[in-house]
Design a protein around this motif. Structure first.
Motif, short mmCIF file in Angstrom:
data_model
loop_
_atom_site.label_atom_id
_atom_site.label_comp_id
_atom_site.label_asym_id
_atom_site.label_seq_id
_atom_site.Cartn_x
_atom_site.Cartn_y
_atom_site.Cartn_z
N ILE A 4 5.45 10.23 -0.53
CA ILE A 4 4.62 10.67 0.59
C ILE A 4 3.31 11.28 0.09
CG2 ILE A 4 5.59 13.00 0.77
CD1 ILE A 4 5.57 12.59 3.83
N THR A 5 3.32 11.84 -1.12
CA THR A 5 2.10 12.39 -1.72
C THR A 5 1.08 11.28 -1.98
OG1 THR A 5 3.36 14.17 -2.76
CG2 THR A 5 1.17 13.71 -3.66
N GLN A 6 1.57 10.15 -2.49
CA GLN A 6 0.67 9.01 -2.75
C GLN A 6 0.08 8.46 -1.46
OE1 GLN A 6 3.77 6.96 -4.98
NE2 GLN A 6 2.39 6.82 -6.77
N ILE A 7 0.90 8.45 -0.41
CA ILE A 7 0.41 7.99 0.89
C ILE A 7 -0.71 8.91 1.38
CG2 ILE A 7 1.01 7.66 3.33
CD1 ILE A 7 2.09 5.51 1.49
N ALA A 8 -0.51 10.23 1.22
CA ALA A 8 -1.51 11.20 1.66
C ALA A 8 -2.82 11.02 0.89
CB ALA A 8 -0.97 12.62 1.48
N GLU A 9 -2.72 10.82 -0.42
CA GLU A 9 -3.92 10.63 -1.23
C GLU A 9 -4.65 9.35 -0.85
OE1 GLU A 9 -2.41 10.70 -5.18
OE2 GLU A 9 -2.24 12.89 -5.27
N HIS A 10 -3.91 8.28 -0.62
CA HIS A 10 -4.51 6.99 -0.26
C HIS A 10 -5.21 7.06 1.09
CE1 HIS A 10 -4.80 2.71 0.76
NE2 HIS A 10 -4.63 2.44 -0.54
N ALA A 11 -4.62 7.79 2.04
CA ALA A 11 -5.18 7.89 3.39
C ALA A 11 -6.23 8.98 3.51
CB ALA A 11 -4.06 8.14 4.40
N GLY A 12 -6.26 9.88 2.51
CA GLY A 12 -7.22 10.97 2.56
C GLY A 12 -6.85 12.04 3.56
#
Length: 339
Positions: A4-12
């Motif tokens: 979920i951290t990677q998703i947050a970084e990708h979506a900003g």
């Protein structure tokens, strides 16, 4: 595995925002949802629904407890339940007692340990354990539906197929064709007073006894071997002993197909010499030659109804218990003919 951290970084966006979008909780603007969903698609993210439900102290897991997954009825029922629950966001765990009386409580404990949201129970020969189990589940606040428990209790959610109607359809069909000397091949669990097979056999006996015509039944109850081999071997013995019989009822399709082979072993023909009727309307009924006349059980509808009844309890915890009885129907094919 994508986090979920990677998703947050990708979506900003923040991790909390991703969590709200994934779980459908809290507010997120349409643009934010679009960004998160695009990141999920790009990174092929698969949320851990079990861990998520445990954090929220709720479960999306349903336990399905039955006696034996290898039978047509049980496998079809479990497949139907799984399909309908999955559409509603639930997954199933199927556990089988394999006919061992002591296994019911152990497997219930195992499923409860998995923190299931509810249980669907088809106890088979373990029906005597149902009242205590139902009380225990109610006390724990675990939603439950019982399938084909005889007798069912007014405080249980319960679904079943009307075995008495099905048995009557099979016998009446043969009587209308002119048969008066009829053999009945019943599996071993007819020794269990409250099994579905026992209900069928009792109804056939009652109808024959009360029919205005003189109907003679020859009943064979055994079945320690496979149901196909039971039907085949017992048919050979029965027709040698009672050559006047003109028709047979197998209380499952497997038994009836075995009976067809037993008839041929004796150099006789179906239906010219012996008419045969089965029970279930499984795939084998349509694949044998001649195709098998049989009683169709609406097993898929039973599974869908049980799943819906369970979900109703999640949506209304004060819902009063109710019972649903589905009706079978006769499917006439080529294995039965006029006497």
């Amino acid at each position: 595995m994508t986090t979920i951290t990677q998703i947050a970084e990708h979506a900003g966006v923040s991790i909390a925002t991703v969590s709200r979008v994934v779980n459908g909780t809290g507010y997120a603007s349409a643009e934010t949802k679009r960004k998160v969903q695009a990141a999920i698609a790009a990174l092929d993210y698969r949320p851990n629904t079990i861990a998520s439900s445990m954090r929220r102290q709720e479960s999306r897991i349903i336990g399905v407890l039955q006696t034996d997954h290898r039978t047509f009825f049980n496998s079809t029922f479990a497949d139907s339940v799984e399909a309908h629950l999955f559409k509603r966001g639930y997954v199933t765990i199927v556990s089988n007692t394999m006919g061992r009386h002591s296994q019911l409580e152990q497997r219930v404990d195992y499923l409860l340990g998995m923190r299931v949201a509810g249980l669907l129970v088809r106890p088979g020969a373990h029906v005597d354990q149902v009242p205590d189990l139902a009380r225990r589940l109610r006390k724990m606040g675990v939603a439950s539906v019982f399938v084909e428990t005889f007798p069912n209790h007014p405080d249980q959610f319960h679904v079943q197929i009307n075995n008495q109607v099905g048995a009557g359809l099979a016998l009446q069909h043969l009587i209308e064709l002119g048969h008066r000397q009829i053999g009945v091949l019943a599996p071993i669990d007819t020794g269990q007073e409250n099994s579905s097979h026992a209900h069928r056999l009792h109804e056939i006996k009652r109808l024959a006894r009360e029919h205005p015509h003189d109907i003679h039944l020859e009943v064979v109850q055994d079945g320690g071997s496979s149901r196909f081999e039971f039907g085949r071997s017992e048919t050979r013995k029965l027709l040698r002993r009672r050559p006047q019989l003109s028709a047979l009822i197998g209380l499952t399709d497997q038994i009836a197909v075995g009976a067809m082979h037993g008839v041929r072993d004796l150099g006789l023909s179906v239906p010219e010499d012996i008419s045969i009727v089965g029970y279930d309307d499984s795939d084998v009924a349509r694949s044998v030659h001649p195709r098998l006349t049989t009683v169709h059980q609406p097993v898929e509808a039973l599974g869908a109804s049980a799943a819906a009844m369970l979900i109703d309890q999640f949506e209304d915890t004060q819902l009063p218990a109710r019972a649903l009885v589905l009706s079978p129907r006769l499917i006439v094919r080529q294995s039965s003919a006029a006497r």
